[in-house]
Scaffold this active site. Structure first.
Site, PDB file in Angstrom:
ATOM      1  N   CYS A  12       0.980  -1.293  -0.087  1.00  0.00           N
ATOM      2  CA  CYS A  12       0.144  -0.120  -0.109  1.00  0.00           C
ATOM      3  C   CYS A  12       0.834   1.096   0.073  1.00  0.00           C
ATOM      4  O   CYS A  12       2.026   1.057   0.515  1.00  0.00           O
ATOM      5  CB  CYS A  12      -0.758  -0.115   1.235  1.00  0.00           C
ATOM      6  SG  CYS A  12       0.043   0.266   2.765  1.00  0.00           S
ATOM      7  N   HIS A 131      -2.750  -3.468  18.379  1.00  0.00           N
ATOM      8  CA  HIS A 131      -2.198  -3.154  16.990  1.00  0.00           C
ATOM      9  C   HIS A 131      -1.486  -1.874  17.153  1.00  0.00           C
ATOM     10  O   HIS A 131      -1.589  -0.831  17.782  1.00  0.00           O
ATOM     11  CB  HIS A 131      -3.220  -2.895  15.985  1.00  0.00           C
ATOM     12  CG  HIS A 131      -2.768  -2.730  14.559  1.00  0.00           C
ATOM     13  ND1 HIS A 131      -2.278  -1.635  14.087  1.00  0.00           N
ATOM     14  CD2 HIS A 131      -2.618  -3.678  13.695  1.00  0.00           C
ATOM     15  CE1 HIS A 131      -1.896  -1.633  12.763  1.00  0.00           C
ATOM     16  NE2 HIS A 131      -2.007  -3.109  12.454  1.00  0.00           N
ATOM     17  N   GLU A 133      -0.765   0.666  15.280  1.00  0.00           N
ATOM     18  CA  GLU A 133      -1.563   2.109  15.047  1.00  0.00           C
ATOM     19  C   GLU A 133      -2.412   2.358  16.214  1.00  0.00           C
ATOM     20  O   GLU A 133      -2.680   3.518  16.328  1.00  0.00           O
ATOM     21  CB  GLU A 133      -2.270   1.680  13.665  1.00  0.00           C
ATOM     22  CG  GLU A 133      -3.146   2.904  13.366  1.00  0.00           C
ATOM     23  CD  GLU A 133      -3.984   2.658  12.176  1.00  0.00           C
ATOM     24  OE1 GLU A 133      -3.871   2.104  11.293  1.00  0.00           O
ATOM     25  OE2 GLU A 133      -5.272   3.281  12.215  1.00  0.00           O
ATOM     26  N   CYS A 197      -8.978   2.820   5.681  1.00  0.00           N
ATOM     27  CA  CYS A 197      -8.161   3.315   4.480  1.00  0.00           C
ATOM     28  C   CYS A 197      -8.913   2.917   3.021  1.00  0.00           C
ATOM     29  O   CYS A 197      -9.247   1.809   2.790  1.00  0.00           O
ATOM     30  CB  CYS A 197      -6.968   2.571   4.677  1.00  0.00           C
ATOM     31  SG  CYS A 197      -5.846   2.779   3.138  1.00  0.00           S
ATOM     32  N   SER A 225       0.217 -10.773   9.461  1.00  0.00           N
ATOM     33  CA  SER A 225      -0.375  -9.435   9.143  1.00  0.00           C
ATOM     34  C   SER A 225      -1.802  -9.600   9.257  1.00  0.00           C
ATOM     35  O   SER A 225      -2.512 -10.383   8.236  1.00  0.00           O
ATOM     36  CB  SER A 225      -0.081  -9.515   7.436  1.00  0.00           C
ATOM     37  OG  SER A 225      -0.687  -8.667   6.832  1.00  0.00           O
ATOM     38  N   ASN A 227      -4.199  -7.586   8.012  1.00  0.00           N
ATOM     39  CA  ASN A 227      -4.766  -6.850   6.843  1.00  0.00           C
ATOM     40  C   ASN A 227      -4.809  -8.163   5.759  1.00  0.00           C
ATOM     41  O   ASN A 227      -5.719  -8.239   5.170  1.00  0.00           O
ATOM     42  CB  ASN A 227      -3.807  -5.895   6.375  1.00  0.00           C
ATOM     43  CG  ASN A 227      -3.826  -5.673   4.927  1.00  0.00           C
ATOM     44  OD1 ASN A 227      -3.041  -6.449   4.008  1.00  0.00           O
ATOM     45  ND2 ASN A 227      -4.851  -4.947   4.184  1.00  0.00           N
TER      46      ASN A 227
HETATM   47  S1  SF4 Z   1      -3.741   3.695   6.089  1.00  0.00           S
HETATM   48 FE1  SF4 Z   1      -2.551   1.867   6.316  1.00  0.00          FE
HETATM   49  S2  SF4 Z   1      -3.259   0.498   4.544  1.00  0.00           S
HETATM   50 FE2  SF4 Z   1      -3.787   2.511   4.006  1.00  0.00          FE
HETATM   51  S3  SF4 Z   1      -2.141   3.429   3.065  1.00  0.00           S
HETATM   52 FE3  SF4 Z   1      -1.785   4.034   4.915  1.00  0.00          FE
HETATM   53  S4  SF4 Z   1      -0.538   2.427   5.812  1.00  0.00           S
HETATM   54 FE4  SF4 Z   1      -1.343   1.597   4.010  1.00  0.00          FE
END
Ligand code: SF4
Length: 288
Positions: A12, A131, A133, A197, A225, A227
């Site tokens: 990504c 996580h 994030e 996202c 992962s 995702n």
């Molecule tokens: S929000 Fe997460 S999945 Fe989307 S582009 Fe950014 S890093 Fe990648």
């Protein structure tokens, strides 16, 4: 037999940016250390290690176990998941030079949380508590933040007047919608920010389409992962002959019997070079 590589597979933009930043600085002769694992893909991490990228354990760093002394003349790379304001402050205090690769979409979530927190909202994040994030996002409203993931978690909401509902960028849409419906009923002022996202959302549809276009699908990704796990489940729902692998040794020839096409795809942390490598190996294995 035809082997197709998913045209939309690959990193990504957030992950791509972090890797490019690291590569550029290393090429320029700088010492670079990533704070935490840059990507959930062991082989890509190994490639980066070979280039010269070091890695620092984020938990240990937060506990003060990696001192500024050990990071002398090193650029500390903040990965796409971002970091909390507290950790950012800790880095500044130690005079460590930073290379910030926080994804712009994650930065947007951080700003939203900060903004609504200042207005007295309770923050509810739909995501995984551990996580990276989400851990960082929680730091933007330390006293009034709740992370929900499982059905029923909405019962933990303490304040019913003002709530901001926000999502981990890689969470499933269904999960977010579930909490939106549940929380809507009992809150006076609910602000919903669907921060999933768009690349992740599009990717889900692309994987579904791709899996329908191929008789057998080999989904290449690391097992850690999150995702990729979500994408794989979608892939398998649309094509039961979809198989998750993280190494070529896991491939079973029997999967391909009576198939006319094999599709190769992966998650946001699967590099295209790995899919090309798998393609070659499968061709060799099947004498194509
Ligand atoms: S929000 Fe997460 S999945 Fe989307 S582009 Fe950014 S890093 Fe990648």
């Amino acid at each position: 037999m035809k082997i197709n590589i998913d045209a939309y597979a690959g990193f990504c933009p957030g992950v791509r940016k972090a890797i490019q930043l690291a590569e550029q600085q290393i090429k320029a002769g700088k010492k670079v250390a990533a704070l935490g694992s840059l990507i959930h893909n062991e082989r890509e991490l190994e490639r980066l290690r070979q280039l010269g990228l070091n890695q620092i354990d984020q938990d240990q760093f937060e506990k003060g176990k990696a001192t500024s002394g050990s990071l002398n003349e090193t650029l500390l790379l903040i990965r796409a998941h971002g970091i909390s304001p507290q950790l950012s402050e800790q880095i500044k205090t130690q005079n460590i030079n930073c290379l910030d690769a926080t994804c712009s979409l994650v930065t947007r979530s951080q700003k939203l949380i900060q903004q609504y927190c200042e207005q007295g909202f309770e923050i509810v994040i739909v995501g995984k508590k551990d996580h990276p994030e989400v851990k960082a996002l929680q730091g933007y409203c330390q006293d009034r933040v709740l992370v929900v993931f499982y059905r029923g978690d909405e019962r933990k909401i303490l304040q019913k007047e003002k709530v901001l509902l926000i999502a981990q960028t890689t969470i499933e849409e269904d999960r977010f919608n579930y909490f939106t419906k549940k929380i809507m009923k009992g809150v006076d002022e609910l602000v919903v920010k669907n921060t999933i996202c768009p690349i992740v959302k599009n990717r889900q549809q692309q994987v579904v389409n791709f899996s329908k276009q191929n008789d057998v699908v080999v989904f290449v990704a690391s097992r850690n992962s999150s995702n990729s796990k979500i994408l794989f489940e979608l892939c398998r729902k649309s094509n039961p002959r979809c198989h998750f692998v993280s190494s070529i040794a896991e491939i079973n020839r029997e999967w391909f019997s009576e198939a006319n096409s094999i599709g190769l795809t992966g998650g946001a942390s699967t590099p295209v070079w790995q899919l090309l490598e798998f393609k070659k190996l499968i061709e060799h294995e099947l004498n194509l």
